[in-house]
Enzyme design. Structure first.
Site, PDB file in Angstrom:
ATOM      1  N   TYR A 135      56.148  40.854  12.790  1.00 33.86           N
ATOM      2  CA  TYR A 135      54.967  40.333  13.477  1.00 33.86           C
ATOM      3  C   TYR A 135      54.228  41.378  14.305  1.00 33.86           C
ATOM      4  O   TYR A 135      53.155  41.093  14.836  1.00 33.86           O
ATOM      5  CB  TYR A 135      55.361  39.167  14.405  1.00 33.86           C
ATOM      6  CG  TYR A 135      55.318  37.823  13.718  1.00 33.86           C
ATOM      7  CD1 TYR A 135      56.232  37.507  12.724  1.00 33.86           C
ATOM      8  CD2 TYR A 135      54.359  36.867  14.055  1.00 33.86           C
ATOM      9  CE1 TYR A 135      56.199  36.273  12.089  1.00 33.86           C
ATOM     10  CE2 TYR A 135      54.312  35.634  13.429  1.00 33.86           C
ATOM     11  CZ  TYR A 135      55.237  35.345  12.449  1.00 33.86           C
ATOM     12  OH  TYR A 135      55.191  34.127  11.822  1.00 33.86           O
ATOM     13  N   LYS A 186      68.710  38.765   6.418  1.00 33.62           N
ATOM     14  CA  LYS A 186      68.916  39.114   5.006  1.00 33.62           C
ATOM     15  C   LYS A 186      69.510  40.514   5.006  1.00 33.62           C
ATOM     16  O   LYS A 186      68.870  41.473   4.548  1.00 33.62           O
ATOM     17  CB  LYS A 186      67.590  39.095   4.235  1.00 33.62           C
ATOM     18  CG  LYS A 186      67.200  37.767   3.627  1.00 33.62           C
ATOM     19  CD  LYS A 186      68.134  37.234   2.556  1.00 33.62           C
ATOM     20  CE  LYS A 186      67.791  37.769   1.179  1.00 33.62           C
ATOM     21  NZ  LYS A 186      68.568  37.053   0.112  1.00 33.62           N
ATOM     22  N   ASP A 219      68.130  32.760   2.942  1.00 26.97           N
ATOM     23  CA  ASP A 219      67.941  31.803   1.837  1.00 26.97           C
ATOM     24  C   ASP A 219      68.987  30.692   1.910  1.00 26.97           C
ATOM     25  O   ASP A 219      68.680  29.508   1.735  1.00 26.97           O
ATOM     26  CB  ASP A 219      67.951  32.511   0.466  1.00 26.97           C
ATOM     27  CG  ASP A 219      69.095  33.492   0.291  1.00 26.97           C
ATOM     28  OD1 ASP A 219      69.848  33.744   1.264  1.00 26.97           O
ATOM     29  OD2 ASP A 219      69.250  34.030  -0.829  1.00 26.97           O
ATOM     30  N   ASP A 243      60.077  31.752  11.818  1.00 19.59           N
ATOM     31  CA  ASP A 243      58.842  31.018  11.547  1.00 19.59           C
ATOM     32  C   ASP A 243      59.057  30.054  10.378  1.00 19.59           C
ATOM     33  O   ASP A 243      58.724  28.874  10.441  1.00 19.59           O
ATOM     34  CB  ASP A 243      57.718  32.009  11.232  1.00 19.59           C
ATOM     35  CG  ASP A 243      56.410  31.302  10.942  1.00 19.59           C
ATOM     36  OD1 ASP A 243      56.070  30.369  11.683  1.00 19.59           O
ATOM     37  OD2 ASP A 243      55.738  31.680   9.959  1.00 19.59           O
ATOM     38  N   ASP A 247      59.684  25.553  10.416  1.00 17.75           N
ATOM     39  CA  ASP A 247      58.893  24.534   9.706  1.00 17.75           C
ATOM     40  C   ASP A 247      59.831  23.590   8.948  1.00 17.75           C
ATOM     41  O   ASP A 247      59.603  22.377   8.904  1.00 17.75           O
ATOM     42  CB  ASP A 247      57.886  25.173   8.736  1.00 17.75           C
ATOM     43  CG  ASP A 247      56.498  25.336   9.379  1.00 17.75           C
ATOM     44  OD1 ASP A 247      56.429  25.452  10.622  1.00 17.75           O
ATOM     45  OD2 ASP A 247      55.489  25.336   8.642  1.00 17.75           O
TER      46      ASP A 247
END
Ligand code: IPM
Ligand code: MN
Length: 344
Positions: A135, A186, A219, A243, A247
């Site tokens: 970001y 990851k 994942d 982020d 959601d």
């Protein structure tokens, strides 16, 4: 009487409507708990940008810096190019005020339908790093506009930044029942950032023997959030993974209309900012049908941050009572705000 300075940024689309309901609740709470909120309204967002060409001036930023907290509705509008307000206003505030803890609770409340058919309670909190990662806006183009165009997007992670947010997650877990922290990354494909996060996570975990520490690839974490959300307690992760995951977290807990968030500077050196997870929803703007619950729950997070813990619980309890009896009733933004006010 204890006094707090509050900067209010309604922003775009449904933002001002949901913030108005949040302030209604805040005023009632202030009266009940004999504290006062001195509000300054900042008319920022698409309108301001269209008029001035500026998203957030340094002078305004310096003004807002004097407040104890910020309540923000939403930013983003079809009249403004993609990313301008996101980076120039929202991220500018998060970065300038060192809001490194992006706190996003995920709790399925009684009376709320999850799209999952789980019988288990869902109750976890995501601690998303807020000032680093992909970001930061570091990068650039080479040979732009040519067939050999190259785009570089840098993922910046500092030991200082990862340590402080990870420690915050463990401290948070100490106060919860499940006493578990899941770090999400990851590290199998991001050997630099992933290794830094993993090493720091392991170091800090060893300081907290009473907390179960688990690592998940992003994942797999996304999958488990849908298949086994009950396994999560405190999730700590970088800005971008956080982020995406929040959601999902919002969706499984009844949708983005209920999801609250705090962009927190725990040291209180700068103001923290509270906002619903949802955006400005231009498609329903002005219709008066946006659900203000996410903003009102964000007000509860703000009260908690300001040390008004009983007031925060009071707002949460009012929301819980309203949700448990909500059913399929269609209500306007103002009607939901009024109903919550009546529950207080
Ligand atoms: C959020 C939003 C923002 C983010 C956007 C609007 C910049 O999606 O708060 O989750 O990516 O952080
Ligand atoms: Mn988001």
């Amino acid at each position: 009487m204890k006094e707090f300075k509050l900067a209010v940024i309604g922003g775009d689309g449904i933002g001002p409507d949901v913030v108005a309901e949040g302030l209604k609740i805040l005023d009632a709470i202030a009266k009940k708990y004999e504290v006062s909120f001195v509000k300054s309204n900042y008319n920022l967002g698409a309108g301001h940008w269209n008029r001035t060409g500026e998203a957030l001036s340094d002078a305004t930023l310096a003004e807002i810096a004097k407040s104890d907290a910020i309540l923000l509705g939403a930013v983003g509008d079809p009249t403004v190019p993609n990313g301008v307000l996101e980076r120039g206003l929202l991220l500018k505030l998060r970065f300038a005020f060192d809001q490194y803890v992006n706190l996003r609770p995920a709790k399925l409340m009684d009376g709320v339908k999850s799209p999952l058919n789980t019988q288990e309670p869902i109750d976890f909190v995501v601690i998303r790093e807020g000032t680093e990662g992909p970001y930061v806006g570091s990068g650039g183009f080479l040979a732009q506009g040519t067939p050999r165009e190259i785009a570089i997007e840098e993922n910046i992670n500092s030991r200082f930044g990862v340590e402080r947010v990870t420690r915050y997650a463990f401290e948070r877990a100490l106060k919860r029942d499940k006493k578990k922290v899941t770090m999400v990354h990851k590290n199998n494909v991001q050997p630099y950032a992933g290794t830094l996060w993993t090493n720091i996570f392991n170091e800090i975990a060893s300081e907290y023997p009473s907390i179960t520490a688990e690592y998940l690839h992003a994942d797999a974490a996304a999958m488990f959030m849908v298949t086994n959300p009950e396994r999560f307690d405190v999730v700590v992760t970088d800005n971008l993974f956080g982020d995406l995951l929040t959601d999902i977290a919002a969706a499984i807990c009844g949708g983005i209309g209920l999801a609250s968030s705090g962009n927190i500077n725990p040291e209180k050196k700068y103001p923290s900012m509270f906002e619903p997870v949802h955006g400005s929803a231009p498609d329903i703007a002005g219709k008066g049908i946006a659900d203000p619950t996410a903003t009102i729950m964000s007000v509860a997070l703000m009260l908690d941050h300001l040390g008004l813990h009983a007031a925060a619980s009071d707002v949460e309890a009012a929301v819980a009572r309203d949700l448990s009896s909500r059913g399929d009733k269609k209500r306007s933004t103002v009607e939901i705000g009024d109903a919550l006010l009546a529950q207080l």
